[in-house]
Write an enzyme that holds these catalytic residues in place. Structure first.
Site, short mmCIF file in Angstrom:
data_model
loop_
_atom_site.label_atom_id
_atom_site.label_comp_id
_atom_site.label_asym_id
_atom_site.label_seq_id
_atom_site.Cartn_x
_atom_site.Cartn_y
_atom_site.Cartn_z
N ARG A 13 -5.46 5.46 -7.78
CA ARG A 13 -5.23 6.91 -7.87
C ARG A 13 -5.13 7.37 -9.33
O ARG A 13 -5.71 8.39 -9.72
CB ARG A 13 -3.97 7.26 -7.09
CG ARG A 13 -4.07 6.92 -5.61
CD ARG A 13 -2.72 6.92 -4.93
NE ARG A 13 -2.10 8.24 -4.96
CZ ARG A 13 -0.84 8.48 -4.60
NH1 ARG A 13 -0.07 7.47 -4.20
NH2 ARG A 13 -0.35 9.70 -4.65
N THR B 88 -1.78 5.49 2.18
CA THR B 88 -3.00 4.68 2.06
C THR B 88 -3.09 3.80 3.29
O THR B 88 -2.09 3.20 3.72
CB THR B 88 -2.97 3.83 0.78
OG1 THR B 88 -2.92 4.69 -0.37
CG2 THR B 88 -4.20 2.94 0.69
N LEU C 33 0.86 -1.17 0.00
CA LEU C 33 0.00 0.00 0.00
C LEU C 33 0.90 1.23 0.00
O LEU C 33 1.96 1.21 0.62
CB LEU C 33 -0.90 0.02 1.25
CG LEU C 33 -1.93 -1.10 1.39
CD1 LEU C 33 -2.67 -0.95 2.72
CD2 LEU C 33 -2.92 -1.09 0.23
N ASP C 34 0.47 2.28 -0.68
CA ASP C 34 1.25 3.53 -0.66
C ASP C 34 1.38 4.03 0.77
O ASP C 34 0.55 3.72 1.63
CB ASP C 34 0.55 4.59 -1.52
CG ASP C 34 0.50 4.19 -2.99
OD1 ASP C 34 1.36 3.40 -3.42
OD2 ASP C 34 -0.41 4.68 -3.69
N MET C 35 2.39 4.84 1.02
CA MET C 35 2.68 5.31 2.37
C MET C 35 1.45 5.90 3.05
O MET C 35 1.18 5.63 4.22
CB MET C 35 3.79 6.36 2.33
CG MET C 35 4.14 6.93 3.69
SD MET C 35 5.49 8.13 3.66
CE MET C 35 4.67 9.52 2.87
#
Length: 321
Positions: free
Chosen positions: A236, A141, A137-139
């Site tokens: 995104r 998210t 997961l992105d930082m």
């Protein structure tokens, strides 16, 4: 410490004409390309029992066998941290990741990552490539991630990601009012000029995102999304591509969209939300040890809930909505 691994796979017919090293990377994506290439050169990966050079072409149907040793990840230090682990057994653990936590060490983030915390929580996970991390997961998210505690479990989970039998559902708040749900099927790859960004590109990798409406506001929409594929920044990029970028997305979001007559506290809440409004809410998979299908669902984080409440209040306060 180190661990011996034995892997075996047959080259699919659709890979005909590809190079040996390319095919190995496709068949065993849980290992880095550099590590696989090194194993090829060391003779630890055989094709029909023979040692081949990395650039030799395959015809399809060949049997590839890996007999190698995985060393502990000594370059990454264990760090004690408060991990929100919602499930754990001998094969896997499922963590609810908070905003701001980087998943894997990289340039500029060598410590304080989820991987460092996993190494402290379960030291034996050092024997598993990437400390068992099979998806990220992105930082900024939040939400659910599954981590493999053994190499066998990792191979199984990677296979589920590849055959799309692992279910991942997200919730998000977008800029703009949607009229209905849908599906975005647009290939993705690196941005042509900014290599730190991803983009919809004609010659990229397949990417499929389904979405449906949960609630509409005056200038925003609360949606639920389901991934078929797992490209970097997929949700995104896809939402921005159809002109409904996520609220707070500093990379793909553009300027905040504000409805007429908006109250100052609502403006403050929207502009003050400095991360993408995206949460991995539900995870469903086949347990690599028991074969049972299991799932988990976690609540929305507090900042996400507060933003929804502000948008709901704004909508109620305007008759034209």
């Amino acid at each position: 410490m180190s661990q011996s691994i034995e892997l075996e796979s047959r080259v699919p017919s659709e890979y005909t004409g590809k190079r040996f090293d390319q095919i190995v990377a496709l068949l065993f994506p849980e290992y880095s390309r550099s590590r696989l290439t090194q194993w090829i050169k060391e003779g630890a990966i055989l094709v029909d029992g023979k040692v081949l050079k990395p650039r030799e072409k395959m015809y399809g149907g060949e049997n590839i066998k890996v007999s190698a040793v995985v060393e502990d990840m000594e370059i990454h230090e264990p760090e004690e941290m408060d991990l929100d682990i919602i499930y754990e057994d001998d094969d896997i653990l499922v963590v609810n990741k908070p905003a701001g936590l980087v998943v894997h060490p990289a340039v500029g983030n060598r410590t304080g990552t989820l991987l460092n915390g996993l190494l402290f929580h379960f030291p034996d996970i050092a024997q598993v490539p990437r400390a068992g991390i099979v998806h990220r997961l992105d930082m900024d998210t939040t939400g659910l991630m599954v981590v493999a505690k053994t190499i066998q479990a990792q191979l199984d989970l990677v296979g589920q990601l590849q055959d799309r039998s692992m279910g991942r559902e997200y919730e998000a708040i977008t800029n703009g009012v949607m009229t209905g749900g849908g599906c975005v099927e647009e290939a993705m790859g690196r941005h042509a000029t900014n290599r730190l960004k991803m983009a919809v590109v004609s010659i990229g990798k397949e990417a499929v995102t389904h979405y449906r409406l949960l609630e509409k506001f005056r200038a925003h929409t609360h949606i639920r999304l389901k991934l078929e594929t797992g490209r970097t920044h997929q949700i995104r990029v896809h939402m921005a591509h159809i002109n409904y970028p996520l609220v707070g997305d500093q990379t793909y979001g553009g300027r905040a969209r504000l409805p007429k007559g908006i109250e100052e506290d609502t403006i403050e809440a929207l502009r003050g939300f400095k991360r993408q409004a995206l949460h991995a809410k539900k995870l469903e998979l086949w347990h690599p040890g028991t074969g049972e299908q299991i799932s988990w669902e976690v609540p929305l984080p507090e900042d996400f809930e507060k933003l929804l409440a502000v948008l709901q209040q704004d909508a109620k306060g305007h008759e034209e909505y």
